[in-house]
Design a protein around this motif. Structure first.
Motif, PDB file in Angstrom:
ATOM      1  N   THR A   1       1.043  -1.400   0.160  1.00 39.72           N
ATOM      2  CA  THR A   1      -0.085  -0.062  -0.009  1.00 39.72           C
ATOM      3  C   THR A   1       1.160   1.232  -0.012  1.00 39.72           C
ATOM      4  O   THR A   1       0.618   2.107   0.523  1.00 39.72           O
ATOM      5  CB  THR A   1      -0.984   0.050   1.248  1.00 39.72           C
ATOM      6  OG1 THR A   1      -0.347  -0.111   2.481  1.00 39.72           O
ATOM      7  CG2 THR A   1      -1.828  -1.215   0.945  1.00 39.72           C
ATOM      8  N   GLY A   2       1.864   1.118  -0.946  1.00 39.22           N
ATOM      9  CA  GLY A   2       2.942   2.437  -1.033  1.00 39.22           C
ATOM     10  C   GLY A   2       2.236   3.299  -2.108  1.00 39.22           C
ATOM     11  O   GLY A   2       1.139   3.236  -2.320  1.00 39.22           O
TER      12      GLY A   2
ATOM     13  N   ASP B   1      -0.569  -5.235   3.889  1.00 43.60           N
ATOM     14  CA  ASP B   1       0.814  -4.596   3.968  1.00 43.60           C
ATOM     15  C   ASP B   1       1.417  -5.131   5.170  1.00 43.60           C
ATOM     16  O   ASP B   1       0.887  -5.333   6.356  1.00 43.60           O
ATOM     17  CB  ASP B   1       0.528  -3.005   3.857  1.00 43.60           C
ATOM     18  CG  ASP B   1       2.072  -2.535   3.700  1.00 43.60           C
ATOM     19  OD1 ASP B   1       2.023  -1.733   2.615  1.00 43.60           O
ATOM     20  OD2 ASP B   1       2.830  -2.333   4.396  1.00 43.60           O
TER      21      ASP B   1
ATOM     22  N   SER C   1       3.332  -3.665   6.938  1.00 45.20           N
ATOM     23  CA  SER C   1       3.702  -2.607   8.134  1.00 45.20           C
ATOM     24  C   SER C   1       2.224  -2.593   8.851  1.00 45.20           C
ATOM     25  O   SER C   1       0.966  -2.357   8.183  1.00 45.20           O
ATOM     26  CB  SER C   1       3.810  -1.332   7.558  1.00 45.20           C
ATOM     27  OG  SER C   1       5.130  -0.996   6.935  1.00 45.20           O
TER      28      SER C   1
ATOM     29  N   LYS D   1      -1.210  -0.338   8.095  1.00 43.66           N
ATOM     30  CA  LYS D   1      -1.118   0.462   7.185  1.00 43.66           C
ATOM     31  C   LYS D   1      -1.967   0.148   6.036  1.00 43.66           C
ATOM     32  O   LYS D   1      -2.655   1.116   5.223  1.00 43.66           O
ATOM     33  CB  LYS D   1       0.356   0.235   6.297  1.00 43.66           C
ATOM     34  CG  LYS D   1       0.836   1.360   5.314  1.00 43.66           C
ATOM     35  CD  LYS D   1       2.300   1.194   4.844  1.00 43.66           C
ATOM     36  CE  LYS D   1       2.461   2.195   3.577  1.00 43.66           C
ATOM     37  NZ  LYS D   1       3.911   1.919   3.174  1.00 43.66           N
TER      38      LYS D   1
ATOM     39  N   GLN E   1      -5.385   1.862   7.071  1.00 43.13           N
ATOM     40  CA  GLN E   1      -5.293   3.362   6.849  1.00 43.13           C
ATOM     41  C   GLN E   1      -5.425   3.546   5.208  1.00 43.13           C
ATOM     42  O   GLN E   1      -5.935   4.539   5.057  1.00 43.13           O
ATOM     43  CB  GLN E   1      -3.625   3.786   7.032  1.00 43.13           C
ATOM     44  CG  GLN E   1      -3.451   5.168   6.945  1.00 43.13           C
ATOM     45  CD  GLN E   1      -2.128   5.502   7.480  1.00 43.13           C
ATOM     46  OE1 GLN E   1      -1.416   4.664   7.997  1.00 43.13           O
ATOM     47  NE2 GLN E   1      -1.815   6.824   7.372  1.00 43.13           N
ATOM     48  N   LYS E   2      -4.772   2.822   4.337  1.00 44.82           N
ATOM     49  CA  LYS E   2      -4.927   2.854   2.804  1.00 44.82           C
ATOM     50  C   LYS E   2      -6.459   2.944   2.631  1.00 44.82           C
ATOM     51  O   LYS E   2      -6.950   3.720   1.606  1.00 44.82           O
ATOM     52  CB  LYS E   2      -4.053   1.983   2.103  1.00 44.82           C
ATOM     53  CG  LYS E   2      -4.083   2.607   0.716  1.00 44.82           C
ATOM     54  CD  LYS E   2      -2.979   3.559   0.489  1.00 44.82           C
ATOM     55  CE  LYS E   2      -2.325   3.877  -0.865  1.00 44.82           C
ATOM     56  NZ  LYS E   2      -1.479   5.096  -0.965  1.00 44.82           N
TER      57      LYS E   2
ATOM     58  N   ASP F   1      -2.453  -7.535   7.817  1.00 43.34           N
ATOM     59  CA  ASP F   1      -0.847  -7.424   7.995  1.00 43.34           C
ATOM     60  C   ASP F   1      -0.117  -8.587   7.418  1.00 43.34           C
ATOM     61  O   ASP F   1       1.007  -8.652   7.333  1.00 43.34           O
ATOM     62  CB  ASP F   1      -0.636  -7.266   9.331  1.00 43.34           C
ATOM     63  CG  ASP F   1      -1.116  -5.989  10.136  1.00 43.34           C
ATOM     64  OD1 ASP F   1      -1.629  -5.302   9.334  1.00 43.34           O
ATOM     65  OD2 ASP F   1      -1.487  -5.829  11.264  1.00 43.34           O
TER      66      ASP F   1
ATOM     67  N   GLU G   1       9.998   4.153   6.097  1.00 48.52           N
ATOM     68  CA  GLU G   1       8.890   4.682   5.221  1.00 48.52           C
ATOM     69  C   GLU G   1       9.669   5.799   4.285  1.00 48.52           C
ATOM     70  O   GLU G   1      10.620   6.621   4.965  1.00 48.52           O
ATOM     71  CB  GLU G   1       7.784   5.235   5.949  1.00 48.52           C
ATOM     72  CG  GLU G   1       6.983   4.405   6.493  1.00 48.52           C
ATOM     73  CD  GLU G   1       6.300   3.503   5.726  1.00 48.52           C
ATOM     74  OE1 GLU G   1       5.788   3.972   4.627  1.00 48.52           O
ATOM     75  OE2 GLU G   1       5.572   2.518   6.316  1.00 48.52           O
TER      76      GLU G   1
END
Length: 376
Positions: free
Chosen positions: A9-10, A34, A36, A39, A42-43, A56, A373
């Motif tokens: 999810t970068g 992800d 992390s 994350k 959050q995305k 995760d 990050e």
């Protein structure tokens, strides 16, 4: 309604999410993963994807989420394992470029695709750009005649902080430098336009990034049946002026768009005015093209969804992704061993194998910073 999952999810994941959201009647993003913690959730919240489950553990997502298609947008070193896990679970795969750091891993992915019968597509979003589809249409028209010379400038610029992210700037995690991770776009386009070359030679350098093991500049020469192609791969070019210039026997075309057709005078020199009729014919091919309905990642996602529905190969399939990696492997072999490399690369070639490049490649510099990050 296809159930979609996204792994990683970068930054590039946003292009995948936006692409899927463009087709709400065809697909629904139901899960994101992800490594992390938190994350992925959050995305999902960032894009307002109600009901999507955040994981995760990507393998757990593949096992539990009942997916039809997964996008893999993770570091290159993870592409093969995740793609194979998804395909073996009966899930179609769209994996970010580069397909994998080695031909051995690419072939393992292709084997998984074959035994699963599912779709494997490798991101090649520039095939879904109108200007480049125009160039392809002109080359395919035959109006240029036989191809003499091609110049490809894969010109990018990145500052030192770019390589602070933990996986960038290392042979083991990133798989290489600008040749693999930036010029892969242009390498795919070169193969799409002209097919596979027969021989490659190259030089590698790290000109400006003393916090990175890998190359930030390479120049390669590729031999075709009669002509040559020159490929510059770079993250040191200010202005990022990218172009593809194709010189044929009868005319020259390029993107950014330009067309020139010379004709000879009695002595063989360029005649005044050139070949206006041929220029007009080429421009006619351009004018007759129907614009693409969707561009970039969205265009490729539309094609992948259609390929799954219709049971056909995608426009940018696993074999295309592998062919681009073969060219990269040949460039690295030529640059590191200071030699000429014949294609195709055989399975017993050391540069075919996973891990050989990590063992053999020079460390231009040592990585100095490792951020979890990327800095914003």
């Amino acid at each position: 309604m296809f159930r979609i999952g996204i792994i990683g999810t970068g930054g590039i994941a946003s292009a995948h999410i936006g692409g899927y959201l463009a087709f709400p009647e065809d697909c629904e993003i139901v899960a994101l993963a992800d490594v992390s913690p938190g994350k992925a959730a959050q995305k999902a919240e960032e894009f307002g994807i109600a009901g999507a489950v955040g994981y995760d553990d990507p393998l757990r997502m593949i096992a539990e989420a009942e997916l039809d298609l997964v996008s893999i947008a993770t570091p290159p070193s993870t592409h093969a394992a995740l793609s194979i896990a998804a395909l073996d679970a009966g899930v179609n795969v769209l994996v970010e470029k580069p397909m994998a750091p080695s031909l051995e891993e690419c072939d393992a992915m292709l084997a998984a695709q074959e035994r699963s019968g599912k779709v494997l597509s490798v991101v090649a979003q520039n095939r879904f750009r109108d200007d480049l589809a125009t160039l392809k249409a002109v080359v395919d028209s035959g109006l240029l005649g036989s191809i003499s010379s091609v110049r490809v400038d894969s010109a990018w610029w990145r500052g030192l902080p770019y390589y602070d992210l933990w996986w960038r700037g290392t042979w083991e995690k990133e798989g290489g430098g600008c040749t693999l991770n930036h010029a892969i776009h242009h390498i795919d386009l070169l193969l799409w336009l002209l097919g596979r070359p027969t021989e490659i030679t190259a030089m590698l350098a790290n000109a400006q990034h003393d916090n990175s093991e890998v190359e930030d500049l390479s120049v390669a020469v590729l031999r075709y049946e009669r002509g040559l192609a020159q490929l510059t791969s770079s993250v040191v070019h200010h202005g990022e002026e990218q172009q593809i210039v194709i010189q044929g026997a009868k005319a020259r075309v390029s993107q950014p768009w330009r067309v020139i057709a010379e004709r000879a005078d009695g002595g063989g020199f360029p005649a005044k005015g050139g070949d206006a009729d041929l220029v007009a014919a080429i421009e006619g091919v351009v004018a007759a093209r129907e614009p693409l309905a969707h561009a970039g990642h969205t265009g490729q996602i539309a094609d992948v969804l259609s390929a799954i529905r219709d049971g056909r190969e995608p426009i940018a399939g696993g074999r295309d992704g592998r062919n681009a990696i073969e060219v990269v492997a040949a460039i690295y072999k030529a640059g590191i061993e200071r030699t000429f490399v014949d294609l195709p690369l055989a399975a017993d070639d050391p540069y075919y194998r996973s891990g050989h490049l990590v063992e053999r490649a020079p460390h231009f510099y040592e990585k100095q910073t490792s951020l979890v990050e990327a800095a914003s």
